[in-house]
Design an enzyme around this catalytic site. Structure first.
Site, PDB file in Angstrom:
ATOM      1  CG  ASP A   3     -41.425 -32.568  24.716  1.00 56.77           C
ATOM      2  OD1 ASP A   3     -40.656 -33.263  25.386  1.00 56.77           O
ATOM      3  OD2 ASP A   3     -41.178 -31.397  24.354  1.00 56.77           O
ATOM      4  CG  ASP A  22     -34.294 -44.215  16.623  1.00 61.14           C
ATOM      5  OD1 ASP A  22     -34.514 -43.003  16.753  1.00 61.14           O
ATOM      6  OD2 ASP A  22     -34.899 -44.941  15.811  1.00 61.14           O
ATOM      7  CG  ASP A  61     -37.967 -40.009  28.284  1.00 65.17           C
ATOM      8  OD1 ASP A  61     -37.583 -38.930  28.768  1.00 65.17           O
ATOM      9  OD2 ASP A  61     -38.386 -40.133  27.122  1.00 65.17           O
ATOM     10  CG  ASP A  81     -34.634 -42.404  32.495  1.00 66.82           C
ATOM     11  OD1 ASP A  81     -34.418 -41.606  33.423  1.00 66.82           O
ATOM     12  OD2 ASP A  81     -35.089 -42.065  31.394  1.00 66.82           O
TER      13      ASP A  81
END
Lengths: 71, 881, 240
Positions: free
Chosen positions: B475, B331, B378, B380
């Site tokens: 989520d 994004d 995600d 990380d």
């Protein structure tokens, strides 16, 4: 005599998957080590001698030989 | 000699002999110059001495004796002796010596006494332990006897009998059971009866704590439920003061908070009574039957260094390459990401807008990808190579499964662990949810999606219209929608990925605020308690998750409740002191013991209160706002990967705790004041309130301690490990080693035998991934007797990939996430919290802003001075020389 | 009686050190180990502490009874029979192999045969439980030789257990890495383990010893342990 059979060498051949399966899956769990087909193809293409051999094998359609139980 | 001295000398010479004059001057000089006594004092003192010598024979020995004796009896008097403060000291000490028996015991005598008392204490402790052991053993025997008794056969026959299949009989049985429980709970006991009842229950619960097994847990839960329900019933029926409006109002507030706590407790028991511990299912051996999987790695503003290892590890997941597609969903639309994706050969997707943040990002990606399953990480969260093979089996086994979730594990310390320096020593805040609660949810088929480290079925997502975008916790909402549509969700409690914890306390709190707001929005927009598609167990699990985020107000009520009695003398619990003691203390003990047993490996006692206190103030407003108006409030992304470069104290974030702390501390001192000078009728209740307030002070102190942000030294995180490898030295010899830690460009290792390597030696590191061995060029950056630190050099992209495959991406990399934690011991945990709290106070003082510093210094000086005036017991043995 | 035949697919692949180290590894697990040198170079003795000027071996005698006088035992307890100087032309390796079965404690013992590179596997009297290891290095020549050998084996219908065992593997070399990965997935009869290149193996011979004894903390030690373990499990599978 059997302790040697069960003993696994700890350096470089100890598999992290074994650890995982030992804790959660047990012996029956099948974990498939994926073959990097792309890498193999690149190797064959990179070295002409290997490539020749690979082509001629395909021509003669060699069956795979297996021992009673390979692994 | 100066003029005035000469004059005085001649004057004295008239009255006294030369010797005496010389003596006077000698003494005068001594007092004035050495002992710094004032001029007048120094002058008069020699005369005093002379005067005294007329009566007492002051020879050298006697003088020394007197000096010693005085020193002994007045040990805290400072030099010079004649000062106003010393006068106060001498007077107080004389009174003390006169009134109290100061046995002049020697050091040996004192230590002997100490040892005697210590021995007595140890002896009584030993007796207690013996009683405890005997009790426990008796109970264990009783338990086993009940289990293995041959007459249990008849019990077995009964329990397996066909009668239970009869529906009416079942309903009748449960009705009778509930009726019995209701009776038990509501029957009013006299004080004595309550005492007996409670002690019986406590003894049973206490002895059961060493008995292992599910039945013992269920028994303890039943006991805890009984006690706490009884307690609540008693509170509702017997302890509200209808006469006093203030007390009534405050009392009802406290009662509501307690009801909340009771509800959460009951739901918690229900949720976690039987964690499913689902096992991974194997896949078909023929890999051509395996489905296609897309891996989404959404990112917005995280640095490339964080996303790189994740992407590389995703590429090395053991799944046929033609059935695996990886996409970075950027994004932030950054060119270096596009370049990186091109270099290593993964997909790169962007979109024209940034609506709905991550959910919108993923919805857009779904339009241009085709995988039958979608795995989400995600940016990380670095996956292990076994991730897909551990999870996909669930889908292929049951076509109704739409989600497989795995734990979120952190390889870095979260703010609590970092600032309190207990990384890997106590379970972190995350552990309770992913280790226990989610596993419990799985039992009731109520697992919900946590946004990362999970795989979803595309067809299910498409059926509900993609990822939910109406709330900030898209989520959980997505999982809820899928469950309503009739799908099943699963949880595999094996960590197969690990990521970065939040950097700072403020980021952490920000993240929790978002979750709280999101949950509240879900409850307003798509209430799980109503609507179709969910069974009762699922609704209760969602309710519990929601209630967890509403803990703001109750926690603040608990932190301030005792002050109502202290400040306003409001009887918020309108009952005699003994009753309060008999109802509250056993209930608390019972609940604490049961919780410790259930949650022991995942959360240590009392830390839950600390975590809640830290968040209480901050989730108050967002949840209330979201409950009232779900669409207000903006979405703020949690930042990952930043660096904290100094030790500093986060005053902004700790302001609420400090205020609460101050209120409580002032309350306690006020309470002490009232104890001594107030009316004595309320003394029992006052003491209980003060104990409660002091407990609050300890919890708040620990919360305050968390805000002291520790400096983060390393820019790349070091992860503990334990797997074998080898090194090949320049001379061709190899050494077996054990990798003890690694980061993204180096490893630390340990040899069995002392090595002879030196810093800057070039060494080849050999590590394996499965059956493949890789070689890395490294040099030694530090060395100790049996340890080496290596830094990788010449890392091209291929080598980086291989390195990550051999370290971060190992299938067993995170398996020991829980192994180091011993079971909870409440007393030990409490002392831990206590010391943390002390550290919090120390931090407050240490980090005080400069304006406050002179105040603090002054206050401490005053306190020290006052303490020095107090009489002190002479300790050294007096030996006349 | 378990028979392991070890031969290099071509000369110089490190066969003799594999045999010596393997013998030692098996011995360390308290197995009874016999090593028979079938290679005219007759150098297994040097790995196992035999004096350099001891020239006699089984090939200097006509019958097995007198040849068996040449059995030596090294410090670890490995019993070995050197080739000798080949002075007696009546002796043949086939006889020696057959005679070994007569040794009185041969039921549970391991017999390792150090075979020369120029004699093909087909010329040996092999039973179905026998294991034949062909030692290779990771290079293109061995690649070619292996496929040729596979053709050979297929045409002659081998009944024994035949494996290709990689020796002197160096993962730092791109060629070796690539080839090993190719072989692991594509090559039939490929042994699921390899011996790493380790200076200790070569250095040990200068000390008239084996790497397992000279460098106990080396990778070579572990590799031979793994090899021994794998062979034991193969032998157990054969028996069951």
């Amino acid at each position: 005599m059997n302790d040697l059979a069960l003993k696994k060498s700890t350096v470089l051949t100890k598999n992290d998957i074994d650890n995982l399966l030992r804790q959660f899956g047990g012996k029956n769990q099948g974990y498939i080590e994926i073959v990097d087909v792309e890498k193999n193809r690149q190797t064959i293409d990179k070295y002409p001698l290997i490539k020749d051999i690979a082509l001629s094998i395909k021509d003669t359609q060699q069956d795979k030989l297996f021992n009673k139980s390979t692994y | 000699m100066k003029l005035p001295e000469r004059i005085i000398k001649t004057c004295l010479g008239f009255l006294f002999t030369k010797k005496i004059t010389r003596f006077v001057f000698f003494k005068f000089h001594g007092y004035f110059n050495q002992h710094k006594i004032s001029l007048l004092g120094a002058f008069i003192l020699p005369f005093l001495v002379l005067f005294l010598s007329l009566f007492i024979k002051l020879d050298k020995n006697r003088k020394n004796l007197i000096k010693q004796k005085l020193k002994y009896f007045y040990p805290h008097v400072t030099r010079p002796v004649v000062t106003p403060s010393n006068c106060v000291r001498i007077v107080l000490q004389s009174i003390y010596l006169a009134l109290f028996n100061t046995t002049t015991t020697s050091q040996a005598q004192i230590s002997y006494e100490q040892r005697k008392t210590w021995r007595k204490i140890k002896h009584s402790l030993r007796i207690l332990r013996l009683v405890d052991k005997k009790l426990v053993r008796a109970f264990k025997r009783l338990w086993l006897f009940a289990k293995t008794n041959p007459s249990a056969e008849s019990y077995q026959r009964i329990s397996k009998a066909e009668i239970w299949n009869n529906r009416i009989l079942k309903i009748a049985f449960f009705t009778i059971l509930i009726f019995a429980v209701a009776v038990f709970v509501t029957v009013p006991f006299s004080i004595e009866a309550q005492a007996v009842f409670i002690s019986l229950l406590l003894i049973v619960a206490y002895s059961l704590r060493r008995v292992e097994g599910q039945m013992a847990t269920i028994t303890m839960i039943t006991l805890a439920v009984t006690t706490s329900t009884r307690y609540l019933w008693w509170r509702y029926t017997d302890t509200l003061n209808w006469d006093d409006p203030v007390a009534l109002a405050l009392g009802i507030g406290l009662l509501l908070a307690e009801s909340y706590a009771w509800l959460v407790l009951i739901l918690g028991f229900f949720q976690t009574i039987n964690p499913l511990k689902r096992k991974p299912l194997p896949l078909n051996e023929d890999t051509s039957t395996w489905p296609t999987v897309d891996i989404y790695i959404p990112t917005y503003n995280e640095p490339l260094s964080v996303v790189k290892p994740t992407t590389i590890a995703a590429q090395s997941i053991d799944w046929p390459a033609d059935k695996l597609n990886i996409y970075i969903l950027d994004d932030g639309k950054r060119p270096e990401f596009a370049e990186f994706a091109r270099q290593i050969g993964v997909g790169y997707l962007t979109r024209s807008d940034n609506n709905h943040a991550k959910a919108g990002n993923m919805n857009q990606a779904m339009k241009v990808t085709q995988g039958e399953y979608i795995a989400i990480f995600d940016c990380d969260h670095i996956p292990a190579r076994s991730f897909l093979q551990m999870t996909m089996g669930q889908f292929l086994n049951d076509s109704k499964v739409c989600l497989v979730q795995t734990p979120h594990h952190f390889f870095s310390a979260d703010p609590f662990e970092r600032n309190l320096k207990n990384h890997r020593k106590i379970p972190n805040e995350n552990m309770l949810f992913y280790g226990l609660i989610q596993d419990g949810n799985d039992m009731w088929d109520a697992t919900f999606f946590c946004g990362s480290c999970a795989v979803l079925r595309r067809s299910a997502l498409e059926e509900i219209g993609g990822f939910a975008v109406e709330t900030v916790t898209e989520d959980a909402h997505t999982a809820l929608r899928m469950q309503r549509a009739g799908y099943k969700t699963t949880y595999i409690n094996i960590p197969q990925a690990a990521g970065l914890a939040t950097d700072s306390l403020s980021a952490h709190v920000g993240q929790r605020i978002r979750w709280a707001r999101g949950m509240a929005q879900i409850f307003r927009l798509d209430n799980p308690l109503f609507g179709k598609g969910l069974n009762i167990a699922q609704r209760l699990c969602y309710l519990n998750a929601m209630l967890h985020f509403l803990s703001g107000i109750p926690r603040i009520v608990f932190l301030t409740a005792p002050l109502a009695l202290i400040y306003f003398n409001a009887q918020i619990i309108y009952a005699p002191f003994v009753a309060i003691f008999l109802y509250i203390v056993p209930t608390l003990l019972q609940v604490k013991i049961t919780n410790s047993r259930i949650q022991g490996k995942y959360r240590y006692s009392f830390w839950g209160e600390v975590y809640e206190s830290v968040l209480a103030w901050y989730i108050l407003k967002p949840t209330t706002v979201a409950l009232i108006n779900p669409n207000k409030g903006k979405f703020n992304v949690t930042e990952k990967g930043g660096l904290n470069d100094t030790d500093h104290y986060d005053w902004t974030i700790s302001r609420p705790y400090i205020i609460l702390l101050l209120i409580n501390v002032i309350g306690m001192t006020y309470g002490v004041f009232r104890l001594f000078f107030g009316d004595t009728s309320q003394i029992g209740v006052l003491i209980i309130s003060m104990l409660w307030a002091s407990y609050n002070v300890i919890i708040l102190g620990a919360a305050v301690a968390v805000a002291a942000e520790a400096k983060q030294v390393r820019s790349s995180h070091r992860i503990k490990a334990n797997f074998p490898a080898a090194i090949r030295l320049a001379n061709g010899h190899t050494i077996k080693v054990k990798i003890t830690d690694y980061s993204d460009n180096g490893v630390g290792l340990e040899t069995e035998h002392s090595h002879l390597c030196r810093v800057n030696d070039k060494v080849e590191l050999l590590m394996s991934r499965g059956f493949k061995q890789y070689s890395f060029a490294t040099y030694i950056c530090n060395t100790r007797d049996k340890q080496l630190g290596l830094t990788l050099r010449d890392l091209d992209l291929e080598k980086q990939k291989a390195f990550i495959q051999c370290t971060f991406s190992r299938a067993d990399a995170w398996l020991d996430w829980q192994e180091n934690f011993k079971h909870d011991k409440p007393s030990y945990s409490f002392s831990n919290v206590f010391y943390t709290s002390l550290r919090g106070f120390k931090n407050l003082i240490f980090h005080a802003p400069n304006e406050l510093r002179p105040v603090i210094v002054f206050v401490s000086q005053v306190l020290y001075f006052v303490a020095s005036l107090l009489p002190k017991k002479p300790t050294k043995a007096f030996k006349p020389s | 009686m378990k028979k392991i035949f070890v031969k290099g697919i071509k000369g110089g692949t490190g066969t003799t050190s594999v045999v010596a180290n393997l013998a030692c590894a098996l011995r360390k697990s308290h197995e009874t180990v016999y090593v028979i040198d079938l290679d005219p170079k007759s150098d297994i003795g040097l790995h196992l502490g035999l004096a350099w000027d001891h020239l006699l071996g089984w090939s200097d005698y006509a019958d097995f009874a007198s040849a068996s006088e040449q059995f030596h035992q090294d410090n670890d307890g490995v019993t070995f029979l050197p080739y000798g100087s080949g002075s007696n032309t009546k002796s043949s390796f086939k006889d020696i192999i057959n005679h070994c079965q007569q040794l009185h404690d041969s039921d549970d013992a391991w017999f390792l045969f150090d075979c020369p590179a120029h004699i093909n596997a087909l010329e040996y009297p092999l039973d179905p439980e026998d294991i034949f290891l062909e030692v290779i290095n990771c290079d293109a020549i061995c690649h070619s030789l292996m496929y040729k050998q596979l053709n050979f084996l297929k045409q002659s219908g081998s009944s024994w257990q035949h494996y290709f065992l990689t020796n002197r593997f160096n993962s730092a070399s791109e060629l070796e890495s690539d080839l090993l990965q190719l072989w692991q997935s594509e090559l039939p009869l490929f042994a699921p383990l390899y011996i790493n290149k380790d200076e200790a193996i070569m250095e040990a011979t200068a000390f008239r010893n084996v790497a397992i004894n000279c460098a106990p903390y080396s990778v070579a030690n572990d590799d031979f342990e793994t090899l021994a373990g794998w062979l034991v499990s193969r032998a157990n599978n054969n028996e069951s």
